[in-house]
Structure formats: C-alpha cells, structure tokens
Scaffold this active site. Structure first.
Site, short mmCIF file in Angstrom:
data_model
loop_
_atom_site.label_atom_id
_atom_site.label_comp_id
_atom_site.label_asym_id
_atom_site.label_seq_id
_atom_site.Cartn_x
_atom_site.Cartn_y
_atom_site.Cartn_z
N PRO A 2 76.10 27.69 96.86
CA PRO A 2 75.52 26.47 96.40
C PRO A 2 74.52 26.72 95.29
O PRO A 2 73.88 27.76 95.22
CB PRO A 2 74.79 25.96 97.63
CG PRO A 2 74.96 26.99 98.66
CD PRO A 2 75.95 27.95 98.23
N GLU A 3 74.38 25.78 94.44
CA GLU A 3 73.35 25.83 93.41
C GLU A 3 72.14 25.05 93.92
O GLU A 3 72.11 24.63 95.07
CB GLU A 3 73.89 25.20 92.12
CG GLU A 3 75.19 25.84 91.67
CD GLU A 3 75.70 25.32 90.33
OE1 GLU A 3 75.08 24.39 89.78
OE2 GLU A 3 76.69 25.87 89.83
N ARG A 254 82.51 34.53 83.69
CA ARG A 254 82.81 33.50 84.68
C ARG A 254 83.45 32.31 83.99
O ARG A 254 83.21 32.05 82.81
CB ARG A 254 81.52 33.06 85.38
CG ARG A 254 80.58 34.20 85.61
CD ARG A 254 80.06 34.41 87.00
NE ARG A 254 80.32 33.38 87.98
CZ ARG A 254 79.37 32.76 88.65
NH1 ARG A 254 78.11 33.00 88.37
NH2 ARG A 254 79.69 31.90 89.57
#
Length: 264
Positions: A2-3, A254
């Site tokens: 999660p951010e 990414r």
DNA sequence: TAGTCTGTTAGACA
DNA sequence: CTGTCTAACAGACT
C-alpha cells in the site's frame, strides 16, 4: 504495499477498532514478520491499550500506553483487518479487542514487518528520521533542492527521503493529471510544473483516501476489487481526457502507465 | 515457464 | 559523488 492512502485508511480504521483499549488475547502466527523483537515481547506489548494510531509516509505507528510503539510496514501485500476469525488465510499476527473482534495483520507475500520499539528507540528510529515531508507539507523549494536536473522525476518522487508516501501507482496517476511524460527528467520541468506538482500530490492522496475508505483495503487486481484509478492498470484502454490509447513502459525499473496522446 | 506485482535495500556499475 | 540497474525478500497468478 500500500501507498500512503491505503496506510491512512488502515490508520483511521484502527482508531475505531482499537484506540483506548488493549487486546485480551494476542497470537503471533508467523514470527517472520517480527523484527528486533520476540513473539512473547510483542504479545505482551499488544495487551496494553492503544493510545494513538499515527502514520508517517507508509509506516503505521501504534503508540501504546507506557510509551512503546509498534511500527508496521506493509510492503507489498500487508494490511490490517477486523473480523471474527483469529487465524484467517495469510494471517500473521492477531489480537482480540473487546467490542471490535480479531484485528489481524494479513500479508500474502510475507514481506511486511512489525517492529516493537521503546519510547527512546522510537525517537531515533532511522527510517523515520530521514523521511521527507508528507505530501501536504511539501514545498516547491524543498522538492527542487532534492531533485537534481539529471535525475528522473519518477525516481526522485519514489525516494522516501524526498517526499513521504509516494508509490508507483501515485506516480502514474499524478503524472497523468499533470500531463507529464513518464520518463521526464527533473531538469525538464518548468516553474509552473513544480508548483502544479506540489499542489496536486496532496489532492491526489486525499481523493484516493476517500475512494479507498472501507473496512478492508482491496488492492488492484485483487479478487472483488475494482480499479479506482484513471490509468494505472489500464493499458489498452481509452484515456478519459483525450481519448488516446493508454500505454505502459518501464521507467526507473518499474512500470509506468501513461496516455500516449496527452502526456508529452 | 518466465514474467508480473501499490516496497525497500544492498551492491554493482557507468 | 551521482544516478541507475539488478537482485533479493516471498508468494500467487498469468
């Protein structure tokens, strides 16, 4: 993991489920998540009432009465849920709070961590010491000082010492909002771009927190979840702004999603 | 089977 | 010294 937004949703849930009360039972189901502590020490600590649930970047800070702090980091797949079951699938640490139920740290990939710090250790806990400002406390000056011209903007923003809480999804989404190319270098931004960035980051997180609010965070692609994002995970679909095609490419190792039509 | 993944870190390289 | 890349951590899924 999660951010910032997902950790914040968990933090708010913990305020409801746990604050002011201690657990009556604690189960360490997987010792691998414990760092610098033992199962008995963690079990004993969680019996104390939770004074306050805080968040710093992607770290969840549970301040217990007496001064100890349990620091959770969810990495890729960690989360905390509340339910009837003490040992659900992927459960790693469970504690029962009267009036709420079993709080469970779940983590499919087992990369998440739980640390138990004394009040003194917490004061000098290095990952928090070197963390940059929260997005809603960010200034153009600070950002530009930490973004040298040659550096990829994406890499700089993912660096937690530059700004706290930004993750790979936020990068795609915010770059789309600002019509920035996924591989833009810091030196290519105009004064206006920097101002827009500092203004938009906290707005983005606030909106995602609202959309993510629920008793159990569902991650993109997870069963039963819907994609709440404009372009993340939507390659091949149409851009809602210009109708262009959404593409993806690797930037800084990414995946970045972007619209080939409107992101210069 | 090889590649993929909302994170972080250490070490190799240019 | 700077910046980027890869691997590693670990598991499930395509």
């Amino acid at each position: 993991m999660p951010e910032l937004a997902e950790v914040e949703v968990v933090r708010r849930n913990l305020e409801r489920w746990w604050e002011g009360r201690g657990a009556s039972q604690v189960l360490v189901l997987d010792e691998k998540l414990l760092v610098d502590t033992t199962a008995p020490a963690m079990e004993e600590a969680l019996l104390r009432p939770l004074e306050k649930a805080d968040r710093r970047g992607k770290y969840l800070l549970c301040r217990l009465e007496g001064g100890q702090v349990v620091v959770f980091h969810f990495r890729m797949t960690g989360k905390i849920v509340c339910g009837d079951e003490a040992e659900p699938k992927y459960g790693r640490l469970s504690w029962f709070v009267d009036g709420s139920g079993w709080l469970v740290f779940k983590d499919q990939r087992r990369l998440g961590k739980a640390r138990l710090l004394s009040a003194e250790e917490f004061e000098t806990y290095e990952p928090l010491e070197r963390m940059g400002p929260e997005p809603d406390d960010l200034s153009v000056d600070h950002l530009r000082q930490n973004c040298s011209d040659r550096r990829l903007l994406k890499t700089a923003l993912l660096d937690q010492s530059v700004v706290a809480g930004v993750g790979n999804i936020a990068i795609s989404e915010v770059f789309w909002r600002l019509e920035l190319a996924p591989d833009v270098k810091c030196g290519q931004l105009s004064d206006e771009d920097w101002e827009n960035l500092v203004r938009e980051l906290p707005i983005y997180f606030e909106e995602i927190i609202k959309l993510s609010t629920s008793d159990e965070i569902k991650y993109v692609e997870e069963a039963g979840s819907s994609n709440i994002f404009q372009i993340y995970g939507r390659s091949g679909e149409e851009c809602s702004r210009c109708g262009g095609r959404i593409e993806k490419m690797k930037v800084g190792g990414r995946t970045s999603y972007f619209c080939g039509g409107c992101q210069r």
